[in-house]
Motif scaffolding. Sequence first.
Motif, PDB file in Angstrom:
ATOM      1  N   THR A  75      25.512  10.779 -41.504  1.00  0.00           N
ATOM      2  CA  THR A  75      24.818  10.026 -40.470  1.00  0.00           C
ATOM      3  C   THR A  75      25.009   8.554 -40.774  1.00  0.00           C
ATOM      4  O   THR A  75      25.028   8.143 -41.929  1.00  0.00           O
ATOM      5  N   THR A  76      25.180   7.776 -39.720  1.00  0.00           N
ATOM      6  CA  THR A  76      25.302   6.332 -39.875  1.00  0.00           C
ATOM      7  C   THR A  76      24.975   5.663 -38.548  1.00  0.00           C
ATOM      8  O   THR A  76      25.177   6.252 -37.481  1.00  0.00           O
ATOM      9  N   HIS A  77      24.471   4.448 -38.628  1.00  0.00           N
ATOM     10  CA  HIS A  77      24.271   3.633 -37.442  1.00  0.00           C
ATOM     11  C   HIS A  77      25.403   2.612 -37.312  1.00  0.00           C
ATOM     12  O   HIS A  77      25.445   1.847 -36.367  1.00  0.00           O
ATOM     13  N   ASP A  78      26.304   2.610 -38.267  1.00  0.00           N
ATOM     14  CA  ASP A  78      27.412   1.659 -38.316  1.00  0.00           C
ATOM     15  C   ASP A  78      28.628   2.292 -37.627  1.00  0.00           C
ATOM     16  O   ASP A  78      29.293   3.154 -38.185  1.00  0.00           O
ATOM     17  N   MET A  79      28.915   1.861 -36.407  1.00  0.00           N
ATOM     18  CA  MET A  79      30.005   2.455 -35.637  1.00  0.00           C
ATOM     19  C   MET A  79      31.375   2.185 -36.258  1.00  0.00           C
ATOM     20  O   MET A  79      32.273   3.009 -36.165  1.00  0.00           O
ATOM     21  N   PHE A  80      31.535   1.045 -36.924  1.00  0.00           N
ATOM     22  CA  PHE A  80      32.796   0.770 -37.611  1.00  0.00           C
ATOM     23  C   PHE A  80      33.001   1.761 -38.756  1.00  0.00           C
ATOM     24  O   PHE A  80      34.097   2.281 -38.959  1.00  0.00           O
ATOM     25  N   GLU A  81      31.926   2.040 -39.489  1.00  0.00           N
ATOM     26  CA  GLU A  81      31.999   3.005 -40.575  1.00  0.00           C
ATOM     27  C   GLU A  81      32.298   4.402 -40.028  1.00  0.00           C
ATOM     28  O   GLU A  81      33.131   5.123 -40.571  1.00  0.00           O
ATOM     29  N   ALA A  82      31.638   4.781 -38.959  1.00  0.00           N
ATOM     30  CA  ALA A  82      31.873   6.093 -38.345  1.00  0.00           C
ATOM     31  C   ALA A  82      33.331   6.217 -37.922  1.00  0.00           C
ATOM     32  O   ALA A  82      33.974   7.250 -38.157  1.00  0.00           O
ATOM     33  N   ASP A  83      33.857   5.174 -37.325  1.00  0.00           N
ATOM     34  CA  ASP A  83      35.247   5.191 -36.868  1.00  0.00           C
ATOM     35  C   ASP A  83      36.216   5.298 -38.040  1.00  0.00           C
ATOM     36  O   ASP A  83      37.198   6.030 -37.983  1.00  0.00           O
ATOM     37  N   GLU A  84      35.920   4.599 -39.118  1.00  0.00           N
ATOM     38  CA  GLU A  84      36.814   4.580 -40.274  1.00  0.00           C
ATOM     39  C   GLU A  84      36.778   5.887 -41.077  1.00  0.00           C
ATOM     40  O   GLU A  84      37.802   6.323 -41.604  1.00  0.00           O
ATOM     41  N   LEU A  85      35.625   6.520 -41.158  1.00  0.00           N
ATOM     42  CA  LEU A  85      35.464   7.667 -42.041  1.00  0.00           C
ATOM     43  C   LEU A  85      35.546   9.018 -41.343  1.00  0.00           C
ATOM     44  O   LEU A  85      35.561  10.046 -42.018  1.00  0.00           O
ATOM     45  N   SER A  86      35.591   9.041 -40.026  1.00  0.00           N
ATOM     46  CA  SER A  86      35.422  10.300 -39.305  1.00  0.00           C
ATOM     47  C   SER A  86      36.651  10.739 -38.529  1.00  0.00           C
ATOM     48  O   SER A  86      37.433   9.923 -38.059  1.00  0.00           O
ATOM     49  N   ASP A  87      36.754  12.059 -38.390  1.00  0.00           N
ATOM     50  CA  ASP A  87      37.729  12.648 -37.473  1.00  0.00           C
ATOM     51  C   ASP A  87      37.083  12.862 -36.108  1.00  0.00           C
ATOM     52  O   ASP A  87      37.729  12.752 -35.082  1.00  0.00           O
ATOM     53  N   ARG A  88      35.793  13.225 -36.141  1.00  0.00           N
ATOM     54  CA  ARG A  88      35.021  13.431 -34.914  1.00  0.00           C
ATOM     55  C   ARG A  88      33.666  12.756 -35.070  1.00  0.00           C
ATOM     56  O   ARG A  88      33.131  12.679 -36.171  1.00  0.00           O
ATOM     57  N   VAL A  89      33.120  12.301 -33.939  1.00  0.00           N
ATOM     58  CA  VAL A  89      31.836  11.620 -33.943  1.00  0.00           C
ATOM     59  C   VAL A  89      30.949  12.261 -32.882  1.00  0.00           C
ATOM     60  O   VAL A  89      31.398  12.534 -31.770  1.00  0.00           O
ATOM     61  N   ALA A  90      29.694  12.495 -33.256  1.00  0.00           N
ATOM     62  CA  ALA A  90      28.691  12.980 -32.314  1.00  0.00           C
ATOM     63  C   ALA A  90      27.607  11.921 -32.180  1.00  0.00           C
ATOM     64  O   ALA A  90      27.202  11.315 -33.168  1.00  0.00           O
ATOM     65  N   PHE A  91      27.155  11.708 -30.958  1.00  0.00           N
ATOM     66  CA  PHE A  91      26.033  10.818 -30.704  1.00  0.00           C
ATOM     67  C   PHE A  91      24.826  11.689 -30.375  1.00  0.00           C
ATOM     68  O   PHE A  91      24.918  12.582 -29.537  1.00  0.00           O
ATOM     69  N   ILE A  92      23.727  11.416 -31.061  1.00  0.00           N
ATOM     70  CA  ILE A  92      22.516  12.212 -30.896  1.00  0.00           C
ATOM     71  C   ILE A  92      21.425  11.326 -30.324  1.00  0.00           C
ATOM     72  O   ILE A  92      21.191  10.213 -30.806  1.00  0.00           O
ATOM     73  N   ASN A  93      20.741  11.826 -29.289  1.00  0.00           N
ATOM     74  CA  ASN A  93      19.621  11.122 -28.679  1.00  0.00           C
ATOM     75  C   ASN A  93      18.483  12.124 -28.509  1.00  0.00           C
ATOM     76  O   ASN A  93      18.684  13.188 -27.926  1.00  0.00           O
TER      77      ASN A  93
END
Length: 109
Positions: A75-93
Amino acid sequence: MPLLERVDLAARSNDRVADYSKGMRQRLMMARALLNEPEVLFLDEPTDGLDPVSARTIQGLIQDQAATGTAVLLTTHDMFEADELSDRVAFINDGEIVALDKVHSGPPE
Protein backbone atom coordinates in the motif's frame (compact mmCIF):
# COMPACT_ATOMS: atom_id res chain seq x y z
CA MET A 1 23.99 -11.81 9.32
CA PRO A 2 23.49 -11.82 5.50
CA LEU A 3 20.07 -10.14 5.84
CA LEU A 4 21.50 -7.47 8.09
CA GLU A 5 24.21 -6.87 5.51
CA ARG A 6 21.58 -6.70 2.80
CA VAL A 7 19.75 -3.94 4.68
CA ASP A 8 23.01 -2.24 5.68
CA LEU A 9 22.64 -2.86 9.43
CA ALA A 10 25.41 -5.41 10.03
CA ALA A 11 27.64 -2.82 11.68
CA ARG A 12 24.83 -1.95 14.12
CA SER A 13 23.77 -5.54 14.89
CA ASN A 14 24.68 -5.25 18.58
CA ASP A 15 22.87 -1.93 19.07
CA ARG A 16 19.48 -1.67 20.73
CA VAL A 17 16.64 -1.18 18.25
CA ALA A 18 15.43 1.69 20.45
CA ASP A 19 18.57 3.56 19.35
CA TYR A 20 17.83 3.06 15.63
CA SER A 21 16.53 5.89 13.45
CA LYS A 22 13.19 5.49 11.66
CA GLY A 23 14.98 4.54 8.44
CA MET A 24 17.02 1.91 10.25
CA ARG A 25 13.87 0.48 11.83
CA GLN A 26 12.21 0.29 8.41
CA ARG A 27 15.24 -1.56 7.03
CA LEU A 28 15.13 -3.91 10.02
CA MET A 29 11.43 -4.48 9.34
CA MET A 30 12.32 -5.49 5.79
CA ALA A 31 14.95 -7.93 7.05
CA ARG A 32 12.40 -9.47 9.42
CA ALA A 33 9.84 -9.72 6.61
CA LEU A 34 12.37 -11.52 4.38
CA LEU A 35 13.69 -13.84 7.09
CA ASN A 36 11.55 -16.83 6.10
CA GLU A 37 11.86 -16.23 2.34
CA PRO A 38 8.13 -15.56 1.81
CA GLU A 39 6.36 -16.36 -1.44
CA VAL A 40 4.04 -13.42 -0.79
CA LEU A 41 5.17 -10.22 0.92
CA PHE A 42 2.62 -7.72 2.28
CA LEU A 43 3.98 -4.23 2.98
CA ASP A 44 2.02 -1.27 4.35
CA GLU A 45 3.54 2.11 3.45
CA PRO A 46 7.12 0.77 3.66
CA THR A 47 8.74 4.13 2.82
CA ASP A 48 6.37 6.46 4.68
CA GLY A 49 8.25 9.26 6.42
CA LEU A 50 11.69 8.15 5.26
CA ASP A 51 14.42 10.36 3.84
CA PRO A 52 15.10 9.82 0.11
CA VAL A 53 18.18 7.63 0.68
CA SER A 54 16.41 5.28 3.10
CA ALA A 55 13.33 5.18 0.87
CA ARG A 56 15.48 4.25 -2.12
CA THR A 57 17.11 1.44 -0.10
CA ILE A 58 13.70 0.01 0.81
CA GLN A 59 12.47 0.34 -2.78
CA GLY A 60 15.55 -1.51 -4.01
CA LEU A 61 14.88 -4.35 -1.57
CA ILE A 62 11.28 -4.55 -2.81
CA GLN A 63 12.43 -4.68 -6.43
CA ASP A 64 15.00 -7.36 -5.60
CA GLN A 65 12.34 -9.52 -3.94
CA ALA A 66 9.95 -9.13 -6.86
CA ALA A 67 12.76 -10.11 -9.25
CA THR A 68 13.22 -13.39 -7.36
CA GLY A 69 9.56 -14.28 -7.94
CA THR A 70 8.09 -13.11 -4.65
CA ALA A 71 4.60 -11.64 -5.04
CA VAL A 72 4.77 -8.22 -3.39
CA LEU A 73 1.60 -6.42 -2.37
CA LEU A 74 2.10 -2.95 -0.98
CA THR A 75 0.00 0.00 0.00
CA THR A 76 1.21 3.49 -0.76
CA HIS A 77 -0.16 6.98 -1.26
CA ASP A 78 2.88 7.84 -3.41
CA MET A 79 1.83 7.39 -7.04
CA PHE A 80 5.42 7.72 -8.28
CA GLU A 81 6.44 4.89 -5.96
CA ALA A 82 3.47 2.77 -7.07
CA ASP A 83 4.40 3.33 -10.71
CA GLU A 84 8.06 2.48 -10.13
CA LEU A 85 7.54 -0.63 -8.01
CA SER A 86 4.40 -2.19 -9.47
CA ASP A 87 3.27 -4.28 -12.39
CA ARG A 88 -0.38 -3.61 -11.55
CA VAL A 89 -2.06 -0.93 -9.45
CA ALA A 90 -5.44 -0.99 -7.73
CA PHE A 91 -7.20 2.10 -6.42
CA ILE A 92 -9.38 1.51 -3.38
CA ASN A 93 -12.15 3.85 -2.20
CA ASP A 94 -14.28 3.07 0.86
CA GLY A 95 -12.91 -0.48 0.93
CA GLU A 96 -13.83 -1.22 -2.69
CA ILE A 97 -11.47 -1.63 -5.64
CA VAL A 98 -12.60 1.09 -8.04
CA ALA A 99 -9.82 0.69 -10.62
CA LEU A 100 -7.31 -2.04 -11.41
CA ASP A 101 -4.88 -1.94 -14.31
CA LYS A 102 -1.35 -2.62 -15.44
CA VAL A 103 1.20 0.12 -14.91
CA HIS A 104 2.09 1.91 -18.12
CA SER A 105 5.81 1.75 -18.74
CA GLY A 106 7.46 4.05 -21.19
CA PRO A 107 6.83 7.56 -22.44
CA PRO A 108 3.25 8.85 -22.81
CA GLU A 109 1.67 8.21 -26.18
